[in-house]
Design a protein around this motif. Structure first.
Motif, PDB file in Angstrom:
ATOM      1  N   TRP A 154       0.831  -1.212   0.000  1.00 24.70           N
ATOM      2  CA  TRP A 154       0.000   0.000   0.000  1.00 24.70           C
ATOM      3  C   TRP A 154       0.864   1.261   0.000  1.00 24.70           C
ATOM      4  N   ASP A 155       1.919   1.234   0.817  1.00 23.35           N
ATOM      5  CA  ASP A 155       2.786   2.416   0.982  1.00 23.35           C
ATOM      6  C   ASP A 155       4.061   2.329   0.165  1.00 23.35           C
ATOM      7  N   SER A 156       4.069   1.473  -0.843  1.00 27.59           N
ATOM      8  CA  SER A 156       5.260   1.317  -1.679  1.00 27.59           C
ATOM      9  C   SER A 156       5.697   2.648  -2.280  1.00 27.59           C
ATOM     10  N   GLU A 157       7.007   2.788  -2.465  1.00 23.21           N
ATOM     11  CA  GLU A 157       7.539   3.982  -3.137  1.00 23.21           C
ATOM     12  C   GLU A 157       7.070   4.030  -4.589  1.00 23.21           C
ATOM     13  N   ASP A 158       6.941   2.848  -5.190  1.00 20.00           N
ATOM     14  CA  ASP A 158       6.539   2.775  -6.600  1.00 20.00           C
ATOM     15  C   ASP A 158       5.030   2.970  -6.735  1.00 20.00           C
ATOM     16  N   HIS A 159       4.621   3.754  -7.710  1.00 24.23           N
ATOM     17  CA  HIS A 159       3.196   4.036  -7.882  1.00 24.23           C
ATOM     18  C   HIS A 159       2.420   2.824  -8.388  1.00 24.23           C
ATOM     19  N   CYS A 160       3.117   1.894  -9.022  1.00 18.83           N
ATOM     20  CA  CYS A 160       2.510   0.614  -9.397  1.00 18.83           C
ATOM     21  C   CYS A 160       3.363  -0.512  -8.824  1.00 18.83           C
ATOM     22  N   VAL A 161       2.694  -1.555  -8.358  1.00 16.38           N
ATOM     23  CA  VAL A 161       3.390  -2.645  -7.682  1.00 16.38           C
ATOM     24  C   VAL A 161       2.982  -3.980  -8.300  1.00 16.38           C
ATOM     25  N   VAL A 162       3.790  -4.999  -8.045  1.00 14.33           N
ATOM     26  CA  VAL A 162       3.448  -6.365  -8.443  1.00 14.33           C
ATOM     27  C   VAL A 162       2.937  -7.090  -7.210  1.00 14.33           C
TER      28      VAL A 162
END
Length: 241
Positions: A154-162
């Motif tokens: 949810w709080d990943s630095e990347d705006h899209c995640v796997v």
């Protein structure tokens, strides 16, 4: 949050479609992140049937909040479902349809899609901002493809995640929580008795609800609308709007 409770899935779809079209008024361009699932499928049918000629589809730019890592011809593809129920029935420019390429390497595709959002959308504090993000919620409280066992995405630095589905192991590409909460408007579409327990937990913030990704949806704009049917809302204390 604004709770809207309707009789059944069909009425939810009809009311949401009216809301969606209202959102487009007085906008030159409109960027929306779509959701997969059975309720959006009916929404797309209603939009295609009732609003084909009442909406200037040239100004609507379509994206997805998440996509399964399958080819666009696969029955599990959110994109395929949208083509069958909406795009094949309306006149929308091809360049307005920005699909997640589920057939590509997931890590590379997450980077590409994040980059696309950063180019196409206005940004708020470096986060791409949709006009509207449409969300569903799973029986386990997941939303987009952020599942409880990977809530840290949810709080990943990347705006899209796997993301990885907890049961099937299927890979998915999903926008993260920052992008969801940066949107001007966020709308949940949740129907069915199997969702009632998690709807109660998330809406009424019962103990332990923070373990469900859907509970983290809290747009900075304050514009959060829940479209529920009576079954999904059956455990709530609130009265319908």
């Amino acid at each position: 949050m604004d709770l809207k409770i309707y009789k059944d899935k069909q009425e939810v779809a009809e009311q949401f479609s009216g809301y969606f079209v209202d959102q487009l008024k007085n906008k030159d361009t409109f960027h929306v992140a779509l959701s997969g699932g059975s309720t959006p499928k009916i929404v797309f049918d209603v939009l295609a049937e009732n609003f084909t000629d009442k909406v200037d589809w040239n100004k609507v730019h379509f994206y997805w909040g998440d996509e399964r890592c399958v080819p666009p011809t696969d029955d599990e593809s959110n994109y395929k479902m949208t083509v069958e129920h909406l795009f094949s029935k309306i006149k929308v420019p091809k360049e307005n349809i920005n699909r997640i390429l589920g057939e590509k390497d997931p890590e590379g595709e997450a980077l590409r899609y994040a980059n696309l959002l950063e180019i196409d959308l206005d940004r708020v504090e470096e986060v791409p901002q949709f006009d509207l993000v449409i969300l569903g919620m799973g029986d386990d409280g997941h939303t987009a493809s952020i599942f409880p066992h990977e809530i840290e995405l949810w709080d990943s630095e990347d705006h899209c995640v796997v993301a990885t589905h907890p049961d099937s192991g299927q890979k998915r590409v999903s926008i993260n929580g920052k992008v969801i909460n940066a949107a001007k408007e966020v709308a949940f579409l949740v129907t069915g008795a199997s969702k009632a327990e998690k709807v109660e937990a998330v809406v009424e913030r019962t103990e332990g609800s923070e373990a469900y990704p859907a509970s983290l949806v809290n747009p900075a704009s304050g514009n959060l609308v829940w479209f529920l049917d009576e079954e999904a809302a059956s455990k709530l204390n609130q009265n319908p709007s």
